[in-house]
Design a protein around this motif. Structure first.
Motif, short mmCIF file in Angstrom:
data_model
loop_
_atom_site.label_atom_id
_atom_site.label_comp_id
_atom_site.label_asym_id
_atom_site.label_seq_id
_atom_site.Cartn_x
_atom_site.Cartn_y
_atom_site.Cartn_z
N SER A 2 0.83 -1.20 0.00
CA SER A 2 0.00 0.00 0.00
C SER A 2 0.86 1.25 0.00
O SER A 2 2.02 1.23 0.41
CB SER A 2 -0.92 0.00 1.24
N GLN A 43 -5.90 -8.10 0.88
CA GLN A 43 -6.98 -7.58 0.06
C GLN A 43 -8.30 -7.52 0.84
O GLN A 43 -9.20 -6.75 0.50
CB GLN A 43 -7.16 -8.44 -1.19
N THR A 44 -8.40 -8.37 1.88
CA THR A 44 -9.58 -8.40 2.74
C THR A 44 -9.09 -8.40 4.18
O THR A 44 -8.12 -9.08 4.49
CB THR A 44 -10.43 -9.66 2.49
N GLU A 68 -11.49 -11.59 -0.96
CA GLU A 68 -10.35 -11.74 -1.87
C GLU A 68 -9.08 -11.93 -1.06
O GLU A 68 -8.81 -11.19 -0.12
CB GLU A 68 -10.25 -10.51 -2.76
#
Length: 425
Positions: A2, A43-44, A68
């Motif tokens: 990120s 992602q989750t 995901e």
């Protein structure tokens, strides 16, 4: 990754593991950066420390498997059944990179036993010196472990005062940049949470928080020593001289280790033993030397003044030397883990010979490291390393003295001298 995430040493390890393993658990004390590191690749995310998010899944934990991948289950210990849920998913053929878990507590009867071989644990610690961006490391622990006796060079402007600032400034990422009262308040809050909340969340209520705080302060005074736990208990007994029962202090120690606040360094006991009469007590370390300084009520000026402070624990040299060793130890453990090596310490039964850090490869060969709060290194400073070389021969891959000095170099006897800021993974 990120945006805005500062890459950690452990990220390289995770990059390798996530390609082949379905479930990885990042473990370590609160505040070391586990959630940020896991979230940077997830992602989750399910954040179970949040009561609202936990309430949503508590009636239907199977929803933790939805989303995901990688799926992050953050602070899994708030919903212990989540561990077994992931384990069963792995048994049923979950693909590599499916799950990331983080945990700040290793429970007394952990479900991790049932996850052995299915959920792989990876330890995180506070920021090492290399991760703090102080200098570009010139000497890599991985290179020292290669056995090739790499060239050693580089210089740094870091001084003793700078290292002391790093001791009290903390390696918890969320505290970097704080100074003065703001930093002290945050460290106090961390310690208060340990005493007031973390023990209870780990399944133990504390009847006398002041006694726990005194014991923890005595432990901080014992940093970088092998003082007996009886000595620590006596030092933490308070003005009334009432030493807590042994059963109570054992609970203190066990819980503080399970929540990763204590990070003791075990003794090195070689499997191919050319050494006899080694002793095996741990060397005491807190997860971050800033916590030790705060418990003992010392700031950078007090450490530099080297005045006696805190409970009386026998040790060689002033407190600042012990906490500098703590800082170097914490960093070397981060670097060694990246190289798939273990770290211990060495002490003979007579106390005649001691080596601060032994970094051991899987094949049993080692790099020996002494930590000296000094700018220069004398022949006397390397006598234990020379003694160890005479006993281990080729099994000693390299020998190093870590200092507060300005330059890295090799002495004429081949021993490397490396400023702490120039050592890296």
């Amino acid at each position: 990754m990120s945006d805005g995430y500062a890459r950690r040493v452990v990220d390289d390890e995770l990059d390798e593991l996530i390609e082949g393993l379905p479930a990885i658990a990042l473990e370590g004390a609160r505040g070391v950066g586990k959630t940020s590191t896991a979230a940077a690749r997830a992602q989750t995310a399910y954040r179970l420390e949040d009561a609202v998010e936990r309430g949503i899944v508590v009636g239907n934990t199977a929803r933790l498997l939805d989303g995901e991948p990688p799926i992050l289950i953050d602070e899994w210990q708030y919903l212990p059944e989540s561990w077994n849920l992931v384990r069963r998913a792995v048994d049923e053929g979950a693909a590599p990179g499916r799950f990331l878990l983080t945990g700040s507590t290793s429970l007394e009867a952990p479900p991790t036993h049932t996850g052995a071989g299915r959920i792989v644990s990876v330890r995180m610690r506070p920021l090492s010196l290399a991760e703090r961006g102080l200098e570009k490391p010139h000497v890599r622990v991985a290179s020292l472990l290669s056995g090739e006796r790499p060239e050693v060079g580089g210089s740094t402007s870091m001084t003793l005062e700078d290292y002391v600032s790093e001791i009290v400034g903390s390696g918890f990422p969320g505290l970097r940049g704080l100074t003065g009262r703001a930093l002290r308040t945050q460290l106090d809050g961390y310690l208060e949470r340990v005493v007031d909340r973390d023990f209870e969340e780990a399944g133990h209520s504390i009847r006398n928080p002041a006694a726990l705080r005194r014991w923890l302060t005595a432990y901080a005074a014992a940093s970088s020593t092998t003082a007996s736990f009886e000595t620590i208990a006596d030092a933490g007994s308070g003005a009334a001289g009432r030493r807590p029962p042994r059963s109570t202090t054992i609970t203190y120690r066990d819980v503080l280790e399970r929540i990763w606040v204590l990070d003791p360094l075990t003794a090195w006991l070689p499997s191919r033993n050319r050494l006899r009469r080694l002793v095996a007590p741990p060397k005491h370390q807190l997860v971050d030397p800033a916590l030790g300084a705060r418990l003992l009520g010392v700031d950078a000026d007090a450490l530099l003044d080297a005045a006696p402070v805190g409970p009386r624990i026998p040790r060689d040299g002033p407190l600042v030397g012990a906490l500098f060793e703590s800082l170097v130890t914490q960093s070397v453990r981060v670097y060694a883990q990246a190289a798939e090596a273990r770290v211990g310490h060495l002490r003979t039964a007579s106390g005649e010979h001691e080596v601060d850090l032994i970094v051991e490869r899987a094949d049993g060969r080692v790099v020996a490291i002494e930590v000296k709060l000094a700018r220069t290194v004398s022949d006397d400073d390397v006598r234990h390393l020379r003694w160890l070389a005479s006993r281990l021969g080729d099994e000693l891959l390299d020998a190093v003295v870590v200092t507060t000095g300005p330059a890295a170099y090799r002495r004429s006897d081949g021993i490397a001298v490396v400023p702490a800021a120039l050592l890296g993974p």
